[in-house]
Structures are given as C-alpha cells and as structure tokens.
Scaffold this active site. Sequence first.
Site, short mmCIF file in Angstrom:
data_model
loop_
_atom_site.label_atom_id
_atom_site.label_comp_id
_atom_site.label_asym_id
_atom_site.label_seq_id
_atom_site.Cartn_x
_atom_site.Cartn_y
_atom_site.Cartn_z
N TYR A 1 0.86 -1.18 0.00
CA TYR A 1 0.00 0.00 0.00
C TYR A 1 0.90 1.24 0.00
O TYR A 1 1.58 1.53 0.99
CB TYR A 1 -0.89 0.05 1.24
CG TYR A 1 -1.98 -0.99 1.31
CD1 TYR A 1 -2.29 -1.80 0.22
CD2 TYR A 1 -2.72 -1.16 2.47
CE1 TYR A 1 -3.29 -2.75 0.29
CE2 TYR A 1 -3.73 -2.10 2.55
CZ TYR A 1 -4.01 -2.90 1.46
OH TYR A 1 -5.01 -3.84 1.54
N LEU B 1 -18.23 -1.33 1.92
CA LEU B 1 -18.94 -0.21 1.30
C LEU B 1 -18.68 -0.17 -0.21
O LEU B 1 -18.95 0.85 -0.86
CB LEU B 1 -18.50 1.12 1.93
CG LEU B 1 -18.88 1.32 3.39
CD1 LEU B 1 -18.29 2.61 3.92
CD2 LEU B 1 -20.39 1.31 3.57
N ARG C 1 -15.92 -0.02 -1.84
CA ARG C 1 -14.96 1.05 -2.12
C ARG C 1 -15.62 2.43 -2.15
O ARG C 1 -15.25 3.29 -2.96
CB ARG C 1 -14.21 0.79 -3.42
CG ARG C 1 -13.37 -0.47 -3.36
CD ARG C 1 -12.81 -0.88 -4.70
NE ARG C 1 -12.07 -2.11 -4.54
CZ ARG C 1 -12.63 -3.32 -4.48
NH1 ARG C 1 -13.94 -3.43 -4.59
NH2 ARG C 1 -11.90 -4.40 -4.31
N GLY C 2 -16.59 2.61 -1.30
CA GLY C 2 -17.28 3.89 -1.21
C GLY C 2 -18.50 4.02 -2.08
O GLY C 2 -19.30 4.95 -1.92
N SER D 1 -21.46 3.98 0.09
CA SER D 1 -21.34 4.81 1.29
C SER D 1 -22.41 5.89 1.38
O SER D 1 -22.69 6.41 2.46
CB SER D 1 -19.97 5.49 1.32
OG SER D 1 -19.87 6.45 0.27
#
Length: 328
Positions: free
Chosen positions: A56, A206, A208-209, A212
């Site tokens: 990451y 979620l 990846r949003g 959301s």
Amino acid sequence: MQTRTLGTTGPTVSALGLGAMSMSGSYGHADRAEAVATVHAALDAGVTLIDTGDFYGMGHNELLLAEALRGRDRDGYVLSVKFGGLGGPGLPPLTQDCRPVAVKNFLAYSLTRLGVDHVDVYRPARLDPQVPIEDTVGAISEMIDAGYVRHLGLSEVDAATVRRAHAVHPVADLQIEYSLISRAVEAEVLPTLRELGIGLTAYGVLARGLLSGHYEPGRPGDARTRSPRFSGENLTHNLGLVETLRALAAERGVTVAQLVIAWVAAQGDDVVPLVGARTRERLAEALPAADLDLGPADLAAITDALPAGSARGDRYPSAFMGALGVGN
C-alpha cells in the site's frame, strides 16, 4: 466496542476493523495528519484490528501506521498485514511473489517499517500461481514458530485453496471482499470457512465507497475510475441502488453506510467488517454500525431491495479478476 474472534485459533478483535489502504493515496489524496488522527480516534473508540499491506503506497502505509501507533500499547491492537504484491515499471497488474524466501524478506521489511517485533496476522495478498500455497504457508508457519508472526491468514482465495492451506497450518481468517453487492463468497467459501472454524475478515463492505452514500466521481488520482462498477452506465445504475438503500436507511434512522456495514456484520459472529475510513468524520459515521441490531425483517428488506447480482460491472478491472479466488 463489541469483540469477535477470528476463527477458532485467531485473536480476539473489535467487531469492526480499520482498513488503512485509502490513507496511502489509492482513492486520491489523503492528508497524512488526518490519517494519523483517524487511527488514533479508532484506537480510542476501541477498534483493535488494523489492516494494511506492505505494498500500500509501496511501504508508505506501514510507515504511516508506525507513526500513528508509536507509544501505544503493543498488546492493545492487532496488526493484519498482507504481502506479496509487487509494483514497479513494467510489472503487470497484481504480480505476486509468494516464494518462501520472499515471505521472510517481506516480513523483515514490514517489521522494520512498522516498528514492531511481530505481526499478529500475516497473509499473502493473492495466490501466487507459480508457488504452491503449501510452500507459502510453510514459510509463514516457520515465522510463527520463530515468534515474528502470531497467526496465519489468507486473502482472496477459493475454498479448495483454503483447505490446502489449513492442512499445513491452522488458518485464523480469510480476508475477502464481501458486501451487499459482492456476495460470491456465500456459495462455497463461507460454508467452507465455517466447516473448518476459520473467520472471515470482510473488506470492501462499502464497495470502495460506492455504497457509502457519499461517493462523488472525478476525484484526481482515484484508482476506482478503472473499475467497471465505477464506469459509465454501470455507475449510474449502481448509484441508483444506493438511493434504494438510502430510503431503507432513513426508515431506520441511520445512514446508508451504517446500514450497509451492519448488514455485513449481521451475516455471522465469525464475520468482521473492515471499514476503510481515512478521516475522523467517516470513522465516526461508521462506528455506530457495530451496535446497530438488524433483525430478520430488516435483513430481509435489505436483501429483497438489493438481491445478489444487483450491481453492474465487475468489482475489479478485467486484468485483476483472474487473480481472485471467487468472482463478484
């Protein structure tokens, strides 16, 4: 914060974990000071499971976590670290190196960057097609015996691979994408985990949003724009699903994000959702989901509104899909 145990052999962790990937630029700019403050807020709220990967930000995320965790009681948090992902000019997507010698090398770098003497859960990020899983697990088992790792984890592999790995060394948990619109694990993987007493750490809860209730397209540097689910007509359709969820959430006096996270948590006490918050604001919204009690009628209403297969588009770009143990 409630707690759950990762399988029958793994550690006890908070009912919600913190995924740190987005703090290292995967979805666009992330403010370092805010990211550190978010980790602090999570720990102060009782979140003990923190998930990262050595790739990451090519080490950036581990260094950031080292800063955030400095001075904290090492027994007060559980570090889950993925390894094996390679990056650099000319390398194809999701190139993996899970050779035993690489396992030990990656671990040495992670321990140094994180500033700790052990990792709680260590796992290959993806299956390396060139290396038998037994060899990779054998190397991790040696590191467990040496005290540098506490537990073995897996990530994004199929049920057959889980069985092969577990036969070499007990697996604490499998980390895999699981959300209302990514439910492929339910067919074979989740029953296998439960048969063997292995936990499931759910990332992408979620989507990846996408689920959301806050997603806004067009953010510079956002890798999600390469995902089919975030492209063109697929995105329009999928955001329509979010509006369906928004109505259900409003009826229950919660946000869309809280509803979606709570749905994943409600799939079993052996499931621990990871929340990829990179700001204190998003973390504060997510945390109440741990205490949101969805009854049978709530769960039925949610799954009726968004049955499996509702989303359009793959969860990863086509070049990545072949590296996954299960599909969408």
